[in-house]
Design an enzyme around this catalytic site. Structure first.
Site, PDB file in Angstrom:
ATOM      1  N   HIS A  46       0.853  -1.191   0.000  1.00 48.16           N
ATOM      2  CA  HIS A  46       0.000   0.000   0.000  1.00 48.16           C
ATOM      3  C   HIS A  46       0.888   1.239   0.000  1.00 48.16           C
ATOM      4  O   HIS A  46       2.046   1.186   0.439  1.00 48.16           O
ATOM      5  CB  HIS A  46      -0.903   0.014   1.242  1.00 48.16           C
ATOM      6  CG  HIS A  46      -2.005  -1.004   1.183  1.00 48.16           C
ATOM      7  ND1 HIS A  46      -2.988  -1.092   2.145  1.00 48.16           N
ATOM      8  CD2 HIS A  46      -2.259  -1.971   0.269  1.00 48.16           C
ATOM      9  CE1 HIS A  46      -3.816  -2.081   1.825  1.00 48.16           C
ATOM     10  NE2 HIS A  46      -3.395  -2.629   0.691  1.00 48.16           N
ATOM     11  N   GLU A  48       1.039   3.819   1.858  1.00 44.19           N
ATOM     12  CA  GLU A  48       1.585   4.212   3.165  1.00 44.19           C
ATOM     13  C   GLU A  48       2.765   3.325   3.553  1.00 44.19           C
ATOM     14  O   GLU A  48       3.780   3.805   4.063  1.00 44.19           O
ATOM     15  CB  GLU A  48       0.512   4.073   4.261  1.00 44.19           C
ATOM     16  CG  GLU A  48      -0.754   4.852   4.036  1.00 44.19           C
ATOM     17  CD  GLU A  48      -1.826   4.024   3.337  1.00 44.19           C
ATOM     18  OE1 GLU A  48      -1.534   3.371   2.307  1.00 44.19           O
ATOM     19  OE2 GLU A  48      -2.969   4.037   3.829  1.00 44.19           O
ATOM     20  N   CYS A  76      -5.849   1.667   5.913  1.00 47.32           N
ATOM     21  CA  CYS A  76      -6.495   0.433   6.368  1.00 47.32           C
ATOM     22  C   CYS A  76      -5.883   0.013   7.710  1.00 47.32           C
ATOM     23  O   CYS A  76      -4.973   0.660   8.230  1.00 47.32           O
ATOM     24  CB  CYS A  76      -6.291  -0.658   5.319  1.00 47.32           C
ATOM     25  SG  CYS A  76      -4.588  -1.253   5.216  1.00 47.32           S
ATOM     26  N   CYS A  79      -2.029  -0.602   7.550  1.00 46.37           N
ATOM     27  CA  CYS A  79      -1.245   0.632   7.497  1.00 46.37           C
ATOM     28  C   CYS A  79      -1.342   1.389   8.819  1.00 46.37           C
ATOM     29  O   CYS A  79      -0.349   1.971   9.277  1.00 46.37           O
ATOM     30  CB  CYS A  79      -1.703   1.486   6.328  1.00 46.37           C
ATOM     31  SG  CYS A  79      -1.313   0.719   4.738  1.00 46.37           S
TER      32      CYS A  79
HETATM   33 ZN   LIG Z   1      -3.284   0.054   3.806  1.00 49.19          ZN
END
Ligand SMILES: [Zn+2]
Length: 168
Positions: A46, A48, A76, A79
């Site tokens: 992801h 991040e 999410c 993260c």
């Molecule tokens: Zn994430």
């Protein structure tokens, strides 16, 4: 956030869901990241996570106190966990994510004082613009898959001998 939006466009260019992140300390940009789990064969890729990894490498420290993370989509749970482990001071996110958002949309990981002593969260910054980038990506993907299905139907039709399916 403009830099995070630019990183999101890199994800779009790679055919990935367009989410981008930027890690800053004061006025200094330490790292950027864009979402690319498909290309990386990595469910943790992801935006991040990519930015956190790059920043930690850059400063040679697994903790990033005093840093702020800007990301175009609400983080999410994965993260959010990494953000806490890195001791990020502040998260600023754009669009809310009603499906996996862990900053209040589905769960609020940062609101739990037993989990989080370090990170303040500001959501909905350039929310419309960040959300529009995602909406246009998914609209384009739906359009492409409709066209692919239509093309497949047309191909199937052409390869049949006309009338061959008709009983004699
Ligand atoms: Zn994430």
């Amino acid at each position: 956030m403009a830099l995070a939006q630019a990183a999101a466009e890199q994800a779009r260019a790679a055919g990935e869901v367009p989410v981008g992140a930027v890690l800053v300390r004061g006025d200094e940009v330490i790292a950027t990241g864009f979402n690319h789990p498909i290309g990386a064969h990595d469910p943790s890729a992801h935006a991040e996570m990519v930015a956190l990894r790059a920043a930690a490498q850059a400063v040679e420290n697994y903790r990033l106190p005093g840093c702020e993370l800007y990301v175009t989509l609400e983080p999410c749970l994965m993260c959010a966990g990494a953000i806490m482990h890195a001791r990020i001071a502040r998260v600023v996110f754009g669009a809310r994510d009603p499906k996996t958002g862990a900053c209040g949309s589905v769960v609020d990981a940062f609101a739990n004082p037993q989990l989080n002593h370090h990170t303040s969260v500001t959501g909905g910054v350039l929310e419309t613009e960040c959300g529009a980038a995602l909406k246009s990506f998914f609209a384009e993907r739906r359009r492409a898959s409709r066209e692919a299905r239509a093309a497949a139907r047309a191909d199937a039709g052409e390869s049949d001998t006309p009338g061959s399916a008709e009983p004699l």
